[in-house]
Design a protein around this motif. Structure first.
Motif, short mmCIF file in Angstrom:
data_model
loop_
_atom_site.label_atom_id
_atom_site.label_comp_id
_atom_site.label_asym_id
_atom_site.label_seq_id
_atom_site.Cartn_x
_atom_site.Cartn_y
_atom_site.Cartn_z
N LEU A 86 -81.77 36.96 -12.52
CA LEU A 86 -80.34 36.81 -12.80
C LEU A 86 -80.08 37.40 -14.17
O LEU A 86 -80.84 37.18 -15.10
CB LEU A 86 -79.93 35.34 -12.78
CG LEU A 86 -78.48 35.03 -13.20
CD1 LEU A 86 -77.52 35.47 -12.10
CD2 LEU A 86 -78.30 33.54 -13.51
N LYS A 111 -86.23 25.58 0.19
CA LYS A 111 -84.83 25.29 -0.16
C LYS A 111 -84.43 23.92 0.38
O LYS A 111 -84.77 23.57 1.51
CB LYS A 111 -83.89 26.35 0.43
CG LYS A 111 -83.89 27.66 -0.32
CD LYS A 111 -82.91 28.63 0.32
CE LYS A 111 -82.65 29.84 -0.57
NZ LYS A 111 -81.81 29.51 -1.73
N THR A 153 -81.10 24.84 -3.79
CA THR A 153 -82.13 25.42 -4.64
C THR A 153 -83.51 25.39 -4.00
O THR A 153 -83.77 24.62 -3.06
CB THR A 153 -82.18 24.66 -5.97
OG1 THR A 153 -83.03 25.34 -6.89
CG2 THR A 153 -82.69 23.23 -5.78
N THR A 154 -84.40 26.24 -4.50
CA THR A 154 -85.82 26.11 -4.21
C THR A 154 -86.43 25.14 -5.22
O THR A 154 -85.85 24.88 -6.28
CB THR A 154 -86.53 27.48 -4.30
OG1 THR A 154 -86.01 28.20 -5.44
CG2 THR A 154 -86.28 28.29 -3.05
N LEU A 166 -87.99 32.99 -6.40
CA LEU A 166 -87.99 33.40 -5.00
C LEU A 166 -89.25 34.17 -4.61
O LEU A 166 -89.79 33.98 -3.52
CB LEU A 166 -86.73 34.22 -4.70
CG LEU A 166 -85.39 33.54 -5.00
CD1 LEU A 166 -84.23 34.39 -4.49
CD2 LEU A 166 -85.33 32.13 -4.43
N ASP A 201 -87.77 35.99 -12.32
CA ASP A 201 -88.30 35.31 -11.13
C ASP A 201 -89.66 34.72 -11.47
O ASP A 201 -90.64 35.44 -11.65
CB ASP A 201 -88.43 36.32 -9.98
CG ASP A 201 -88.85 35.68 -8.66
OD1 ASP A 201 -89.68 34.74 -8.69
OD2 ASP A 201 -88.34 36.11 -7.62
N LEU A 209 -76.07 28.00 -8.72
CA LEU A 209 -76.64 29.26 -8.27
C LEU A 209 -77.61 29.04 -7.11
O LEU A 209 -78.48 28.18 -7.19
CB LEU A 209 -77.37 29.92 -9.45
CG LEU A 209 -78.15 31.19 -9.16
CD1 LEU A 209 -77.19 32.36 -9.01
CD2 LEU A 209 -79.17 31.46 -10.28
N ARG A 210 -77.44 29.82 -6.03
CA ARG A 210 -78.35 29.84 -4.89
C ARG A 210 -78.55 28.47 -4.23
O ARG A 210 -79.63 28.15 -3.75
CB ARG A 210 -79.71 30.44 -5.29
CG ARG A 210 -79.59 31.89 -5.76
CD ARG A 210 -80.90 32.45 -6.27
NE ARG A 210 -80.65 33.79 -6.82
CZ ARG A 210 -81.23 34.26 -7.92
NH1 ARG A 210 -82.11 33.52 -8.57
NH2 ARG A 210 -80.96 35.46 -8.35
N TYR A 211 -77.50 27.68 -4.24
CA TYR A 211 -77.57 26.39 -3.54
C TYR A 211 -77.82 26.62 -2.05
O TYR A 211 -77.23 27.51 -1.46
CB TYR A 211 -76.25 25.64 -3.72
CG TYR A 211 -76.11 24.40 -2.86
CD1 TYR A 211 -76.64 23.19 -3.29
CD2 TYR A 211 -75.49 24.47 -1.61
CE1 TYR A 211 -76.53 22.06 -2.50
CE2 TYR A 211 -75.38 23.33 -0.83
CZ TYR A 211 -75.90 22.14 -1.27
OH TYR A 211 -75.80 21.01 -0.49
N GLY A 269 -85.55 36.84 -7.53
CA GLY A 269 -84.95 35.67 -8.14
C GLY A 269 -84.31 35.93 -9.49
O GLY A 269 -83.83 34.99 -10.14
N PRO A 272 -84.05 27.54 -9.06
CA PRO A 272 -83.44 28.51 -8.16
C PRO A 272 -83.90 29.94 -8.39
O PRO A 272 -83.40 30.86 -7.73
CB PRO A 272 -81.94 28.37 -8.49
CG PRO A 272 -81.92 28.02 -9.94
CD PRO A 272 -83.13 27.15 -10.17
#
Length: 376
Positions: A334, A271, A301-302, A318, A232, A297-299, A332, A315
């Motif tokens: 992965l 987002k 996105t940021t 976070l 993250d 991923l995480r659509y 955030g 993404p």
């Protein structure tokens, strides 16, 4: 070849579309119906007796159907050439961009990007000297993909402790009447020499009109030698540094806006399915929009989009993007298990005019909800 298009979940504008069909289906002789729209297409081998057929699908209303008669185009509109260790793209005989692998120092990138009469659409420093440009963030080079925390290693910045994304191969360089394509591969190498990942990236360039060029970027990253931990951090991920005159703070005269209508510094970390950056370049208003694909991923996105000119879909940040810092530091993160992969897809729309003039919402809809295609 005759195909039937059916509009998706939203009204769309014209957009490139590729389908894979059996070579025998492509060679099948068909009489075009009187109401079919005749369109040129680009045909390329796709392995195992198949071909890839690329064409510009017309704009469609939601649920609208249209018959299209496809025939192979002959014009050499887009040229892709190997130049030493690099690959270059030319549109209508004019230089567009270079996939730069030789200058580094720690990643490949597209630089320069020139369009609409040869105007520079990326900041020139640190690769070139240009009057009036800020000399900050030397790792902001052209258009690139990397991340600031991979197994504890910073691949985003430069220096002795930074990781390197090392270009290894060009499996495909293809030009044609509608689109040019670069397929490249790279290794992600930590400072101790250990390879933590490998990737395969596809860059497709489609000059849609005199006012619009689409650059599609897809990358698949595979973990090597153990699991791959994405941390993250705000320092990432798919990014471009815009020209100084386009930046949204002084001395620039540009505008940064997202799909929800937020602008300037207010959209940082928020987002959104797309952001658009536009402003004066070489005597006219030019812009670029980045689209996040719905399967990413995480659509949606940021965004690590800054008024000083950094423009990045990220993404992962976070916690970093939360001004209150109430979001956990690992929110955030992965983890990609060893041998497994993660894929990201983005579209960069280079356009004349502002967001409204370029119809960025319609362009995004054409990519996010493309028409379905049926052979007839």
């Amino acid at each position: 070849m005759i195909v039937k298009l059916t509009g998706g979940g939203a009204d769309t504008t014209a957009s490139p579309l590729s389908i894979t069909v059996a070579e025998s289906a492509w060679k099948k002789r068909q009489k075009a119906p009187a109401d079919a729209l005749a369109l040129p297409c680009q045909v390329e081998p796709a392995g195992r007796g198949n071909v890839r057929v690329t064409f510009i699908a017309p704009g469609l209303k939601r649920g609208e159907t249209k018959l299209v008669a496809l025939s192979a185009g002959r014009a050499k509109t887009v040229r892709v050439e190997r130049r030493g260790k690099n690959a270059e793209v030319f549109l209508g005989g004019q230089f567009f961009t270079r996939y730069e692998t030789a200058l580094g120092p720690n990643k490949p990138y597209l630089y320069p990007i020139q369009a609409f009469g040869g105007k520079h659409l990326t900041r020139r420093w640190p690769l070139e000297e240009a009057p009036g440009e800020e000399k900050d963030h030397p790792h902001h080079r052209g258009l690139w993909f990397t991340h600031g925390e991979m197994n504890g290693v910073d691949f985003w910045t430069e220096g002795a402790k930074a990781g390197k994304t090392v270009h290894t191969n060009f499996p495909e360089l293809t030009g044609g009447p509608l689109q040019g394509r670069i397929i490249a591969e790279a290794d992600w190498v930590a400072p101790d020499g250990k390879r933590v990942a490998k990737d395969r990236r596809t860059i497709a360039v489609t000059p849609l009109t005199d006012n619009l060029i689409l650059l599609d970027f897809a990358i698949t990253i595979t973990a090597e030698g153990g699991p791959l931990h994405w941390g993250d951090t705000k320092e990432g991920t798919f990014a471009i540094r815009v020209p100084e005159s386009m930046r949204a703070d002084k001395p620039g005269q540009g505008t940064l806006i997202n799909a929800e209508g937020l602008s300037g510094a207010a959209l940082w970390g928020k987002k959104s399915p797309w952001n658009d950056y536009f402003g004066p370049v070489g005597g006219e208003v030019l812009g670029m929009a980045i689209f996040d694909h719905p399967e990413n991923l995480r659509y949606p996105t940021t965004w690590h989009s800054r008024t000083y000119g950094l423009f990045a879909a990220n993404p992962f940040g976070l916690h970093d993007f939360d001004s209150t810092k109430k979001t956990p530091k690992s929110a955030g993160d992965l983890v990609t298990p060893e041998g497994q992969s993660v894929t990201f897809r983005y579209r960069l729309a280079l356009h004349r005019g502002d967001t409204r003039a370029a119809d960025i919402p319609g362009l995004f809809a054409a990519w996010a909800t493309p028409p379905t295609v049926e052979t007839v």
